[in-house]
Design a protein around this motif. Structure first.
Motif, PDB file in Angstrom:
ATOM      1  N   ALA A 192       4.550  -1.853   7.164  1.00 37.67           N
ATOM      2  CA  ALA A 192       3.171  -1.508   6.944  1.00 37.67           C
ATOM      3  C   ALA A 192       2.501  -1.841   5.496  1.00 37.67           C
ATOM      4  CB  ALA A 192       2.929   0.102   7.267  1.00 37.67           C
ATOM      5  N   THR A 193       1.288  -2.039   5.650  1.00 38.28           N
ATOM      6  CA  THR A 193       0.587  -2.405   4.389  1.00 38.28           C
ATOM      7  C   THR A 193       0.205  -1.033   3.685  1.00 38.28           C
ATOM      8  OG1 THR A 193      -1.671  -2.516   5.181  1.00 38.28           O
ATOM      9  CG2 THR A 193      -0.221  -4.574   5.022  1.00 38.28           C
ATOM     10  N   ARG A 194      -0.181  -0.942   2.277  1.00 40.22           N
ATOM     11  CA  ARG A 194      -0.520   0.213   1.630  1.00 40.22           C
ATOM     12  C   ARG A 194      -1.671   0.683   2.545  1.00 40.22           C
ATOM     13  NH1 ARG A 194       0.133  -2.825  -3.523  1.00 40.22           N
ATOM     14  NH2 ARG A 194       2.219  -2.260  -4.070  1.00 40.22           N
ATOM     15  N   ALA A 195      -2.695  -0.222   2.827  1.00 39.56           N
ATOM     16  CA  ALA A 195      -3.849   0.166   3.304  1.00 39.56           C
ATOM     17  C   ALA A 195      -3.653   0.706   4.628  1.00 39.56           C
ATOM     18  CB  ALA A 195      -4.947  -1.141   3.665  1.00 39.56           C
ATOM     19  N   GLU A 196      -2.663   0.158   5.564  1.00 42.77           N
ATOM     20  CA  GLU A 196      -2.459   0.903   6.737  1.00 42.77           C
ATOM     21  C   GLU A 196      -1.800   2.288   6.561  1.00 42.77           C
ATOM     22  OE1 GLU A 196      -1.554  -3.308   9.308  1.00 42.77           O
ATOM     23  OE2 GLU A 196       0.114  -2.320   8.136  1.00 42.77           O
ATOM     24  N   ALA A 197      -1.134   2.460   5.684  1.00 45.85           N
ATOM     25  CA  ALA A 197      -0.406   3.632   5.441  1.00 45.85           C
ATOM     26  C   ALA A 197      -1.414   4.615   4.757  1.00 45.85           C
ATOM     27  CB  ALA A 197       0.495   3.485   4.101  1.00 45.85           C
ATOM     28  N   VAL A 198      -2.578   4.339   4.065  1.00 44.60           N
ATOM     29  CA  VAL A 198      -3.429   5.229   3.661  1.00 44.60           C
ATOM     30  C   VAL A 198      -4.278   5.576   4.729  1.00 44.60           C
ATOM     31  CG1 VAL A 198      -5.630   5.181   2.249  1.00 44.60           C
ATOM     32  CG2 VAL A 198      -3.551   4.304   1.062  1.00 44.60           C
ATOM     33  N   ALA A 199      -4.526   4.742   5.620  1.00 42.83           N
ATOM     34  CA  ALA A 199      -5.333   5.020   6.752  1.00 42.83           C
ATOM     35  C   ALA A 199      -4.733   5.960   7.658  1.00 42.83           C
ATOM     36  CB  ALA A 199      -5.647   3.666   7.744  1.00 42.83           C
ATOM     37  N   VAL A 200      -3.495   5.885   7.965  1.00 41.95           N
ATOM     38  CA  VAL A 200      -2.721   6.944   8.659  1.00 41.95           C
ATOM     39  C   VAL A 200      -2.685   8.185   8.093  1.00 41.95           C
ATOM     40  CG1 VAL A 200      -0.543   7.642   9.610  1.00 41.95           C
ATOM     41  CG2 VAL A 200      -1.255   5.323   9.740  1.00 41.95           C
ATOM     42  N   VAL A 201      -2.644   8.334   6.839  1.00 33.44           N
ATOM     43  CA  VAL A 201      -2.633   9.559   5.874  1.00 33.44           C
ATOM     44  C   VAL A 201      -3.896  10.301   5.842  1.00 33.44           C
ATOM     45  CG1 VAL A 201      -2.480  10.699   3.719  1.00 33.44           C
ATOM     46  CG2 VAL A 201      -0.441   9.140   4.406  1.00 33.44           C
ATOM     47  N   LYS A 202      -4.986   9.484   5.956  1.00 35.37           N
ATOM     48  CA  LYS A 202      -6.230   9.948   5.942  1.00 35.37           C
ATOM     49  C   LYS A 202      -6.797  10.447   7.213  1.00 35.37           C
ATOM     50  CE  LYS A 202     -11.221   8.411   4.954  1.00 35.37           C
ATOM     51  NZ  LYS A 202     -11.983   7.509   4.603  1.00 35.37           N
TER      52      LYS A 202
END
Length: 68
Positions: free
Chosen positions: A49-59
């Motif tokens: 997963a990219t950082r952006a994908e991980a941030v989207a999941v956390v958000k």
């Protein structure tokens, strides 16, 4: 995780390539709207997963828990 029941079917074309232990978690994350997969209806379980994908999941999780 064993006690969570979802009636949602697996909608990712490549889910059979996911590790057996991860399939239920992916299905639950999808059912909760935490993970949407790729535009081509794949999940790509063996990819990083990219950082952006991980941030989207956390958000999305924070929104679901009403803490954001």
């Amino acid at each position: 995780m064993d006690k969570i029941i979802t009636t949602q079917e697996i909608r990712f074309k490549d889910m059979d390539t996911a590790s057996e232990w991860a399939r239920k978690s992916v299905t639950v994350a999808d059912a909760l709207g935490l993970m949407n997969g790729m535009p081509d209806k794949t999940f790509r379980p063996k990819s990083y997963a990219t950082r952006a994908e991980a941030v989207a999941v956390v958000k999305r999780l924070m929104k679901l828990l009403d803490i954001f």
